[in-house]
Design a protein around this motif. Sequence first.
Motif, short mmCIF file in Angstrom:
data_model
loop_
_atom_site.label_atom_id
_atom_site.label_comp_id
_atom_site.label_asym_id
_atom_site.label_seq_id
_atom_site.Cartn_x
_atom_site.Cartn_y
_atom_site.Cartn_z
N HIS A 59 0.86 -1.19 0.00
CA HIS A 59 0.00 0.00 0.00
C HIS A 59 0.89 1.24 0.00
O HIS A 59 1.85 1.31 0.77
CB HIS A 59 -0.89 0.02 1.24
CG HIS A 59 -1.78 -1.18 1.36
ND1 HIS A 59 -2.83 -1.40 0.50
CD2 HIS A 59 -1.77 -2.23 2.22
CE1 HIS A 59 -3.44 -2.52 0.83
NE2 HIS A 59 -2.81 -3.05 1.87
N ARG A 61 0.66 5.50 0.14
CA ARG A 61 -0.18 6.67 0.38
C ARG A 61 0.68 7.93 0.40
O ARG A 61 1.83 7.90 0.87
CB ARG A 61 -0.94 6.52 1.70
CG ARG A 61 -1.93 5.37 1.71
CD ARG A 61 -2.58 5.19 3.07
NE ARG A 61 -1.71 4.50 4.00
CZ ARG A 61 -1.67 3.18 4.16
NH1 ARG A 61 -2.46 2.40 3.44
NH2 ARG A 61 -0.85 2.62 5.04
N ASP A 76 -7.33 5.05 -4.69
CA ASP A 76 -8.51 4.48 -4.05
C ASP A 76 -9.15 5.48 -3.10
O ASP A 76 -8.48 6.39 -2.58
CB ASP A 76 -8.13 3.22 -3.26
CG ASP A 76 -7.89 2.03 -4.16
OD1 ASP A 76 -8.49 1.98 -5.25
OD2 ASP A 76 -7.10 1.15 -3.78
N ARG A 77 -10.46 5.28 -2.83
CA ARG A 77 -11.14 6.12 -1.85
C ARG A 77 -10.49 5.93 -0.49
O ARG A 77 -10.15 4.83 -0.08
CB ARG A 77 -12.63 5.72 -1.78
CG ARG A 77 -13.46 6.61 -0.90
CD ARG A 77 -14.91 6.14 -0.92
NE ARG A 77 -15.05 4.85 -0.27
CZ ARG A 77 -15.28 4.70 1.03
NH1 ARG A 77 -15.36 5.76 1.82
NH2 ARG A 77 -15.40 3.50 1.55
N ALA A 78 -10.29 7.03 0.21
CA ALA A 78 -9.65 6.97 1.53
C ALA A 78 -10.51 6.17 2.50
O ALA A 78 -11.74 6.22 2.46
CB ALA A 78 -9.42 8.38 2.06
N ALA A 79 -9.85 5.46 3.39
CA ALA A 79 -10.57 4.64 4.36
C ALA A 79 -11.33 5.48 5.37
O ALA A 79 -12.33 5.05 5.93
CB ALA A 79 -9.59 3.72 5.07
N ARG A 80 -10.87 6.70 5.62
CA ARG A 80 -11.55 7.60 6.56
C ARG A 80 -11.40 9.03 6.07
O ARG A 80 -10.44 9.36 5.34
CB ARG A 80 -10.95 7.45 7.96
CG ARG A 80 -9.48 7.75 8.05
CD ARG A 80 -8.91 7.44 9.44
NE ARG A 80 -7.52 7.83 9.54
CZ ARG A 80 -6.50 7.10 9.10
NH1 ARG A 80 -6.75 5.93 8.51
NH2 ARG A 80 -5.25 7.52 9.23
N GLY A 85 -5.92 8.08 0.20
CA GLY A 85 -6.19 6.74 -0.32
C GLY A 85 -4.94 6.10 -0.90
O GLY A 85 -3.93 6.77 -1.15
N ASN A 86 -4.99 4.80 -1.09
CA ASN A 86 -3.85 4.09 -1.68
C ASN A 86 -3.71 4.43 -3.16
O ASN A 86 -4.71 4.50 -3.89
CB ASN A 86 -4.04 2.58 -1.53
CG ASN A 86 -4.05 2.14 -0.08
OD1 ASN A 86 -3.29 2.64 0.73
ND2 ASN A 86 -4.94 1.22 0.23
N GLU A 135 -17.96 5.53 -1.82
CA GLU A 135 -18.40 4.42 -0.99
C GLU A 135 -19.30 3.51 -1.84
O GLU A 135 -20.09 3.97 -2.66
CB GLU A 135 -19.17 4.94 0.22
CG GLU A 135 -19.65 3.85 1.15
CD GLU A 135 -20.45 4.39 2.32
OE1 GLU A 135 -21.10 3.58 3.01
OE2 GLU A 135 -20.44 5.62 2.53
#
Length: 520
Positions: A59, A61, A76-80, A85-86, A135
């Motif tokens: 991963h 970032r 990728d969409r950020a986890a929070r 994001g990755n 999401e």
Amino acid sequence: MSGADGWDADLLREGLVAHGFTDDGVRLRGPVPWRRAGAETWTRVEIEVDERFPFHPPHVRLLDPGAQLEVTFHVDRAARPGASGNLCLWDDVWSADRAPWTAPDALLSRIAGWLEQTAAGWPGDNVCDLERYLEADLTTFVLYDAESLARLKGHFVRTRRGPTDGTVEIWNTPHRLKKRAGRPGFSRTDRQLAWVEDLGRIRRPVRSWADIHDALGERAASVKRLIAAGSVNLVLLRYQRGDQQSVLALTVKYAADEIKVRACESADTSSQTRQMRAGTMAPQLADVPIAIVGCGAIGSFTAALLFRAGARRLTLIDHERLRPGNVVRHLAGLEQVGAWKSAAVRNCLAAIDPAIDGVRDLTTAMTSADEAKLLVQDHRIVVDATGSARATSMLAFAANTTNADAGKAVVTVCAQRDGDVVRVDRLPARGAEPLLPPLPAVDDQTELRENGCGSPVSRTPPTAVVAAAELACCVVLDEVAGHCELPTSVAFVSRPQPEQPFDHIGLVLPGPLPQDEVVK
């Protein structure tokens, strides 16, 4: 941490530390040099190697771009919220033994290339994957017709439940809102609506309702009002990247004075998309009239393969009904028991693609050579899958007495010796082409008999049925394409037989012609 044999994540970590990264045992943080407008700049990144290494890349970032950089695509969409994001650095074509992310220099070079492409706005990129930036709604699958959707820009459309749980189908006509006389709000018919919009060529992903609001312009207020009222629950956004066009399907829900947007999987149902995987010969096959005589086990799968390959002018002929015992080897299932075999096969083709106007099913038996000749005259190719020596001899007679310049062919397919040998013969022969010798039937004193069925039951297994159908289709495609690469006879042996040339496993072809018989 060690990965698969031959790859050690510790070696990657040590290499990154040598490049100036710090390592806290979980994440590595450090600088990546890259060039922007001809000048070198530096970005700080975070790299995390998990237990999937080396079969999955680390991963990566961004921590500090080090320059004004708008991160748009391939992330990728950020986890929070507020997190990074990755970076999407590699696709799935890399196997672990060739994976470049196992080498520190290759990994850092790939990150630098990603930064340079991002700074340049990803020129020439045509990846249509806007779903990854939002999401996900994993419970909804949207079906639409791309050809119709192109005409619905800026319209509400009705939706309906699809063929399976969780699927939603989009209607192909605009929906006009109905005002309720003397009362505020919307009519009961204004429910389960979708809004269709065209974003054109996009420069950045859609990440929130705010992005959609800006794209809708003056229509945004009315669409938002219908979402808040529960009338609109889907938004479909057509867009283009590079030379590719696609659709982003979103479920929308009004809550706490804001609109929550989630991306759902969607698919085009147009005929063009349904034919994309048919193969390169699909356009050539579409208008070729082909008859399949005998819609039993081999004939049913031959019809399916040809239909899937693009054949759309098919005549299916069989005078028998589908019996429960047929189903184990037949294309059709128990739900069609009692139907004529030809009709059952046509129903199966309709389940593959509803465009079956050119497919006819006949419940007649071929009883004379004249009928066989008419069948050959009316079709470019006749596939004989009857397993009947009488029918095969009539069709062979018709093929050999038809004008050779007419371009007609009869393709006979069968399974022999309980499926140990599958064979296809094409007639008429070209010039002095030889045929494979006949394989005599073997007397079986323990014939299987089915109650209510006069003929003995063959022990040919389903695998041999499919193999025979595949071989027949290969011969048909060779004939239609005009390649003339396959000989008059071709067989495949899965278990050696006492007779030559069927005494070895594999493909069996006729021997070469004597030199004085070779067609010049």
